[in-house]
Scaffold this active site. Structure first.
Site, PDB file in Angstrom:
ATOM      1  N   ALA A  24      17.630  20.124 -12.082  1.00 54.79           N
ATOM      2  CA  ALA A  24      16.588  21.045 -11.606  1.00 54.79           C
ATOM      3  C   ALA A  24      17.240  22.313 -11.101  1.00 54.79           C
ATOM      4  O   ALA A  24      18.391  22.286 -10.656  1.00 54.79           O
ATOM      5  CB  ALA A  24      15.825  20.399 -10.455  1.00 54.79           C
ATOM      6  N   ASP A  25      16.529  23.409 -11.135  1.00 49.12           N
ATOM      7  CA  ASP A  25      17.011  24.588 -10.425  1.00 49.12           C
ATOM      8  C   ASP A  25      16.824  24.346  -8.924  1.00 49.12           C
ATOM      9  O   ASP A  25      16.151  23.401  -8.497  1.00 49.12           O
ATOM     10  CB  ASP A  25      16.280  25.859 -10.888  1.00 49.12           C
ATOM     11  CG  ASP A  25      17.087  27.118 -10.572  1.00 49.12           C
ATOM     12  OD1 ASP A  25      18.061  27.025  -9.804  1.00 49.12           O
ATOM     13  OD2 ASP A  25      16.739  28.201 -11.090  1.00 49.12           O
ATOM     14  N   TYR A  26      17.412  25.220  -8.165  1.00 53.17           N
ATOM     15  CA  TYR A  26      17.522  25.117  -6.704  1.00 53.17           C
ATOM     16  C   TYR A  26      16.180  24.774  -6.031  1.00 53.17           C
ATOM     17  O   TYR A  26      15.259  25.586  -6.052  1.00 53.17           O
ATOM     18  CB  TYR A  26      18.015  26.471  -6.214  1.00 53.17           C
ATOM     19  CG  TYR A  26      18.592  26.535  -4.832  1.00 53.17           C
ATOM     20  CD1 TYR A  26      19.966  26.617  -4.645  1.00 53.17           C
ATOM     21  CD2 TYR A  26      17.775  26.571  -3.717  1.00 53.17           C
ATOM     22  CE1 TYR A  26      20.509  26.726  -3.389  1.00 53.17           C
ATOM     23  CE2 TYR A  26      18.312  26.674  -2.455  1.00 53.17           C
ATOM     24  CZ  TYR A  26      19.686  26.747  -2.302  1.00 53.17           C
ATOM     25  OH  TYR A  26      20.208  26.863  -1.047  1.00 53.17           O
TER      26      TYR A  26
END
Ligand code: NOJ
Length: 740
Positions: free
Chosen positions: A260-262
């Site tokens: 996942a992104d941040y």
């Protein structure tokens, strides 16, 4: 060689879950750490930290060794950590921003830059880079233009492939990085250009324009894929099974890790598709997301979900195995430090060969947009130069995503010019502020606090203006070094007004009014609207954020030591309201040209042309090329080839590298086709006065296009073929694709 299945069999559930959790530096080191996203308390137990599988954005041989050592002490099964970092366009040796790299039209050069970036970062203990960013961008309001190579899928696909190959080239010898292509998918098209906003793209466009670079990355062996923050069909990409399972795994055969992104897993709650963190965990994991970056959702949620039978143990094991497999590929089970030492890091970073490549790349990435009255190049030995502007003596020319760049190592334009111009012939002053307010820029991580917060007082402003006018009057050439603050582009840097700030525009106009010749040098991370300055200056050089050797490269070009060859990979709008403006749009049923309708009822603006100010593919050089004699074989049969040839004459007395661009248009098809599509390009070195006949080959493969199901359609019929030096000025021919 560790048997991963045997290892997996020994792992407790907590140990398995840990592999799917990524935390940042502050969990491991007491000193302040680099943050590149919003800060939030996660609520994670120490036991989770001890089992964690990967670390975000900690780098440096000393730090990574120390963290790895401590981690292995606590890790029952001695499973090493993976260090992942944003090594986007260089580690210490900072190259030009990706949008600039895109203007080089040289995948081979980009590949070399990625090899170097990976070597430096690997020497500092990184294992994975969150790059390349494969997002196509058509909207200059979006700040992350700077991280994209531009608006064209053909170019982007080549660049992404070259980047993955470059980053991963030296992985087997421990000197490369695993690549993580991002952001899957559609992130480059947020509505209104506002970062993180909703994306509404047709499947046809996703397949045709947005997916191919990702597929190319996977075909090139890219080890990881990062999901994007946005929704696709209303489903956040981070919890989108169509993207993560159907396309990525089933259709494209991806076997690597998804991440996942941040904080994106927790953000599923704000998206309104998850009720709480556990729910977010369930839907992301079941959609096919392996690693949760920087939230507590997986850390706290996977165990109860498993107990409740809401996720499968088999799926968990598969995800853990993927992480272990990458650790094994990187050699971490044999040497968890991967041979990293502080001495090795020091030897590798800033190696003279790396700096040489940075200079070469910056020289090939800047784009000359205007050059009237033979203003450029000038002879530095005999020309009196005034260098004026906020970027005259400013090392902050790395751009936002150079998180490991050290500005103190960057030569400013003033210093680079002093090396070329004799004493007494160069005057330098800032002239005006870069911005009249810096407060709105906010904060971007520990290394990127806004330092320049003080503006000139009224008195100082008046004095600066006087001094600048004075220098300008005395000089043969005035160089105006202007642009965006580096925090005005990049993540979370969307803008609605793409002009230079009003005070810069007025300043440029005032200086140009008294100068003999004025050259505008631009430092920025996105296409700007230059309509209000273009007629006031004699020349414009788009330097972008050119990196550590950018100033030297710029002087090479200004002084004629290098003949520039950069060509825009993204259109420069004529006006804000035109955005998004890009070359490969559809014709519409009422094209502004070639329509029978009366002028009012055409697809056009009342107050602005349809065309951008500077088109895709455009750029000037110190030589001039004229194209003629386009020949196109009239008929293409299945399995055959159309030959396109054109004569390229260098009409000047300077040798130069020219980029010939091949575009196609499918005249009648079952789906409306873009007016132009780049299908090939070639760079040729033309000696002064030389003529070369340049050939392109078109095969049926180049004529196919995607439908909304992602199937390729290849249809017989008439095609137009164009060759030119940019997308707005083309020679044209045609051919038929026929069954027999
Ligand atoms: C958020 C950004 O969107 C992404 O590109 C980056 O890799 C991560 N933060 C990690 O820093």
């Amino acid at each position: 060689m560790t048997s991963l299945h045997a290892l997996l069999a020994q792992m407790t559930l907590d140990e398995k879950i840990g592999q799917l959790v990524q935390l940042s530096g502050e969990f491991f080191l007491d000193e302040p750490q680099l943050t590149v996203g919003p800060k939030a308390k996660l609520g994670i137990a120490q036991a989770v930290v001890d089992n964690v599988g990967s670390v975000l954005n900690v780098s440096g041989a000393v730090k990574t060794r120390e963290i790895q050592r401590k981690h292995l002490q606590n890790s029952r099964l001695k499973i090493p950590l993976l260090f992942m970092a944003d090594v986007i366009y260089g580690y210490r040796t900072i190259f030009p921003i990706p949008l600039a790299l895109g203007c080089s039209w040289s995948p081979a050069l980009i590949r070399q830059c990625c090899v170097v970036a990976a070597r430096e970062a690997a020497s500092a203990g990184s294992h994975v880079t969150f790059a390349p960013m494969a997002d196509l961008v058509r909207d200059a309001r979006w700040g992350r233009c700077m991280e994209s190579t531009g608006e064209d899928v053909f170019l982007n696909t080549q660049y992404v492939r070259a980047s993955v190959e470059g980053f991963q080239q030296d992985m087997p010898t421990q000197q490369g990085l695993a690549a993580c292509v991002k952001h899957f998918a559609g992130y480059g098209a947020p509505i209104g250009g506002r970062d993180y906003n909703t994306v509404e793209l047709s499947h046809q466009s996703l397949f045709e324009d947005y997916f191919p670079p990702f597929q190319a990355a996977i075909d090139a062996g890219c080890e990881m894929v990062m999901t994007s923050f946005n929704t696709v069909d209303g489903v956040p990409a981070t919890a989108n099974p169509w993207l993560l399972k159907t396309l990525l795994r089933e259709r494209w055969g991806f076997q690597g890790i998804t991440i996942a992104d941040y904080a994106a897993v927790k953000e599923l709650i704000a998206h309104g598709v998850a009720a709480d963190e556990q729910d977010a965990c369930a839907i992301a994991f079941n959609a096919g997301l392996d690693i949760d970056m920087k939230t507590a959702c997986y850390a706290n949620g996977l165990k109860p979900l498993l107990a409740a039978g809401k996720i499968s143990e088999r799926a968990l094991d598969d995800a853990v195995l993927r992480v272990l497999r990458l650790k094994q590929k990187l050699g971490l089970f044999d040497d968890p430090y991967r041979g990293v030492t502080p001495e090795g890091e020091q030897r590798c970073c800033y190696h003279p060969e790396h700096l040489r490549l940075a200079r070469e790349t910056a020289g090939k990435s800047l784009v000359v947009l205007k050059n009237d009255r033979q203003t450029l190049p000038f002879n530095p030995a005999t020309t009196r130069v005034a260098l004026i502007g906020p970027y005259a003596d400013n090392p902050d020319i790395f751009g936002l995503w150079a998180v490991y760049g050290e500005k103190s190592r960057c030569t400013t334009l003033k210093t680079a010019l002093q090396e070329a111009i004799p004493d007494g012939n160069l005057c330098v002053t800032p002239g005006c502020d870069l911005l009249l307010d810096y407060g709105f820029l906010g904060e971007f991580g520990a290394t990127h606090q806004v330092e320049q917060t003080r503006c000139l007082t009224d008195n100082e402003r008046a004095q600066e203006l006087e001094r600048a006018l004075d220098y300008a009057r005395q000089a043969d050439v005035v160089l105006l070094a202007m642009g965006e603050h580096m925090m005005q582009s990049g993540e979370a840097a969307s803008r609605t007004d793409l002009h230079l700030p009003r005070h810069q525009v007025e300043f440029i106009q005032q200086i140009a009014a008294v100068a003999k010749k004025t050259v505008l040098l631009l430092f920025n991370g996105r296409p700007l609207v230059l309509t209000d300055v273009v007629d006031h200056v004699d020349a414009i050089v788009e330097a972008w954020f050119p990196g550590i050797e950018g100033s030297h490269a710029l002087v090479d070009v200004l002084s004629g030591k290098r003949n520039p060859s950069g060509r825009l990979s993204m259109s420069f709008p004529y006006a804000n309201g035109q955005v998004p403006v890009y070359y490969n749009a559809l014709n519409t049923g009422r094209p502004a040209h070639q329509s029978d309708h009366s002028p009012r009822f055409l697809s056009k603006y009342l107050d602005c042309p349809n065309a951008p100010l500077f088109p895709f593919g455009f750029g000037l050089s110190w030589h001039e090329t004229r194209l003629s004699d386009l020949h196109v074989t009239p008929r293409l049969l299945p399995g055959g080839t159309v030959m396109v040839s054109v004569a390229a004459h260098n009409t000047s007395d300077v040798d130069g590298l020219e980029t010939l661009q091949l575009y196609l248009h499918d005249c009648v098809a079952s789906i409306a086709r873009p007016a132009l599509q780049l299908k090939g390009f070639t760079q040729v070195m033309l000696a002064a006065g030389e003529t070369q006949v340049v050939h392109f080959e078109i095969t049926p493969h180049d004529l196919g296009f995607y439908d909304a199901e992602g199937d390729v359609r290849l249809e017989y019929g008439r095609f137009r073929a164009f060759v030119g030096l940019n997308s707005a000025s083309l020679l044209e021919g045609e051919f038929y694709y026929a069954e027999s």
